[in-house]
Enzyme design. Sequence first.
Site, PDB file in Angstrom:
ATOM      1  N   ASP A   1       0.867  -1.192   0.000  1.00 26.29           N
ATOM      2  CA  ASP A   1       0.000   0.000   0.000  1.00 26.29           C
ATOM      3  C   ASP A   1       0.894   1.229   0.000  1.00 26.29           C
ATOM      4  O   ASP A   1       1.861   1.310   0.763  1.00 26.29           O
ATOM      5  CB  ASP A   1      -0.911  -0.020   1.244  1.00 26.29           C
ATOM      6  CG  ASP A   1      -2.042   0.990   1.143  1.00 26.29           C
ATOM      7  OD1 ASP A   1      -1.762   2.190   0.912  1.00 26.29           O
ATOM      8  OD2 ASP A   1      -3.203   0.588   1.284  1.00 26.29           O
TER       9      ASP A   1
ATOM     10  N   GLU B   1     -12.632   3.337  -1.055  1.00 26.40           N
ATOM     11  CA  GLU B   1     -11.881   4.295  -1.869  1.00 26.40           C
ATOM     12  C   GLU B   1     -11.686   3.775  -3.293  1.00 26.40           C
ATOM     13  O   GLU B   1     -11.956   4.482  -4.254  1.00 26.40           O
ATOM     14  CB  GLU B   1     -10.515   4.517  -1.192  1.00 26.40           C
ATOM     15  CG  GLU B   1      -9.759   5.747  -1.620  1.00 26.40           C
ATOM     16  CD  GLU B   1      -8.407   5.808  -0.942  1.00 26.40           C
ATOM     17  OE1 GLU B   1      -7.404   5.781  -1.662  1.00 26.40           O
ATOM     18  OE2 GLU B   1      -8.371   5.848   0.306  1.00 26.40           O
TER      19      GLU B   1
ATOM     20  N   HIS C   1     -10.056  -5.613  -2.504  1.00 24.89           N
ATOM     21  CA  HIS C   1      -8.705  -5.786  -1.974  1.00 24.89           C
ATOM     22  C   HIS C   1      -8.744  -6.118  -0.495  1.00 24.89           C
ATOM     23  O   HIS C   1      -9.563  -5.594   0.249  1.00 24.89           O
ATOM     24  CB  HIS C   1      -7.835  -4.543  -2.219  1.00 24.89           C
ATOM     25  CG  HIS C   1      -8.461  -3.244  -1.837  1.00 24.89           C
ATOM     26  ND1 HIS C   1      -9.405  -2.619  -2.618  1.00 24.89           N
ATOM     27  CD2 HIS C   1      -8.286  -2.443  -0.758  1.00 24.89           C
ATOM     28  CE1 HIS C   1      -9.787  -1.487  -2.043  1.00 24.89           C
ATOM     29  NE2 HIS C   1      -9.129  -1.363  -0.896  1.00 24.89           N
TER      30      HIS C   1
ATOM     31  N   HIS D   1      -6.593  -5.817   2.880  1.00 20.20           N
ATOM     32  CA  HIS D   1      -5.442  -5.174   3.522  1.00 20.20           C
ATOM     33  C   HIS D   1      -4.801  -6.169   4.487  1.00 20.20           C
ATOM     34  O   HIS D   1      -5.505  -6.761   5.321  1.00 20.20           O
ATOM     35  CB  HIS D   1      -5.893  -3.969   4.367  1.00 20.20           C
ATOM     36  CG  HIS D   1      -6.428  -2.806   3.603  1.00 20.20           C
ATOM     37  ND1 HIS D   1      -5.662  -1.709   3.296  1.00 20.20           N
ATOM     38  CD2 HIS D   1      -7.664  -2.543   3.119  1.00 20.20           C
ATOM     39  CE1 HIS D   1      -6.423  -0.812   2.656  1.00 20.20           C
ATOM     40  NE2 HIS D   1      -7.638  -1.298   2.536  1.00 20.20           N
TER      41      HIS D   1
HETATM   42  P1  5GP Z   1      -9.954   1.335   0.625  1.00 12.30           P
HETATM   43  O1  5GP Z   1     -10.605   1.267  -0.746  1.00 12.30           O
HETATM   44  O2  5GP Z   1      -9.687  -0.031   1.180  1.00 12.30           O
HETATM   45  O3  5GP Z   1     -10.722   2.209   1.578  1.00 12.30           O
HETATM   46  O4  5GP Z   1      -8.546   2.038   0.456  1.00 12.30           O
HETATM   47  C1  5GP Z   1      -7.752   1.875  -0.688  1.00 12.30           C
HETATM   48  C2  5GP Z   1      -6.305   1.665  -0.312  1.00 12.30           C
HETATM   49  O5  5GP Z   1      -5.555   1.631  -1.515  1.00 12.30           O
HETATM   50  C3  5GP Z   1      -5.703   2.781   0.557  1.00 12.30           C
HETATM   51  O6  5GP Z   1      -5.069   2.189   1.675  1.00 12.30           O
HETATM   52  C4  5GP Z   1      -4.708   3.479  -0.370  1.00 12.30           C
HETATM   53  O7  5GP Z   1      -3.539   3.909   0.306  1.00 12.30           O
HETATM   54  C5  5GP Z   1      -4.377   2.394  -1.382  1.00 12.30           C
HETATM   55  N1  5GP Z   1      -4.078   2.918  -2.696  1.00 12.30           N
HETATM   56  C6  5GP Z   1      -4.825   3.786  -3.418  1.00 12.30           C
HETATM   57  N2  5GP Z   1      -4.236   4.050  -4.607  1.00 12.30           N
HETATM   58  C7  5GP Z   1      -3.083   3.351  -4.631  1.00 12.30           C
HETATM   59  C8  5GP Z   1      -2.045   3.215  -5.602  1.00 12.30           C
HETATM   60  O8  5GP Z   1      -2.054   3.801  -6.688  1.00 12.30           O
HETATM   61  N3  5GP Z   1      -1.025   2.395  -5.284  1.00 12.30           N
HETATM   62  C9  5GP Z   1      -0.979   1.724  -4.102  1.00 12.30           C
HETATM   63  N4  5GP Z   1       0.074   0.935  -3.889  1.00 12.30           N
HETATM   64  N5  5GP Z   1      -1.938   1.814  -3.166  1.00 12.30           N
HETATM   65  C10 5GP Z   1      -2.994   2.621  -3.426  1.00 12.30           C
END
Ligand code: 5GP
Length: 132
Positions: free
Chosen positions: A29, A88, A93, A95
């Site tokens: 991440d 987001e 995905h 974590h």
């Molecule tokens: P969620 O959808 O689970 O709320 O959060 C999305 C996660 O993806 C976040 O922890 C964010 O830091 C990560 N993330 C978003 N865009 C990117 C990216 O382009 N590259 C990486 N490696 N992580 C990402």
Amino acid sequence: MAGIFSKIVTGEIPSYKIAENDKFFAFLDINPLAEGHTLVIPKQEIDYIFDIPADQLGEMMQFAQKIAKGIEKVVPCKKIGVAVLGLEVPHAHIHLVPINSVYDIDFKREKLKLSEERFRELVLLISNHITL
Ligand code: 5GP
């Protein structure tokens, strides 16, 4: 149109890749809660984790298990915490976050700022401890 994580799978967008097989992909991440915070995704772009066909979801968790075993050999922690939010990025995905207490997996916390060099080091260290 392909989403951001699909572009990571194809390499169109760079990532700190930890491992992949034909169906799944794991990468660090970019805004980690802890060193070694990794995302495990299906290569197929499905938004909601519980829309993934049951057999594939089982395989995804088995893939995540192998990644978690690698992370815990590198990052000192009590356990690898598992979280699924997906608020987001609309590409399912998991974590994987090294944790010592519940606060370590509080997504409202300020994220770590790691150097590119440290991300690369973590990739090397963790990927060396993963056998798929
Ligand atoms: P969620 O959808 O689970 O709320 O959060 C999305 C996660 O993806 C976040 O922890 C964010 O830091 C990560 N993330 C978003 N865009 C990117 C990216 O382009 N590259 C990486 N490696 N992580 C990402």
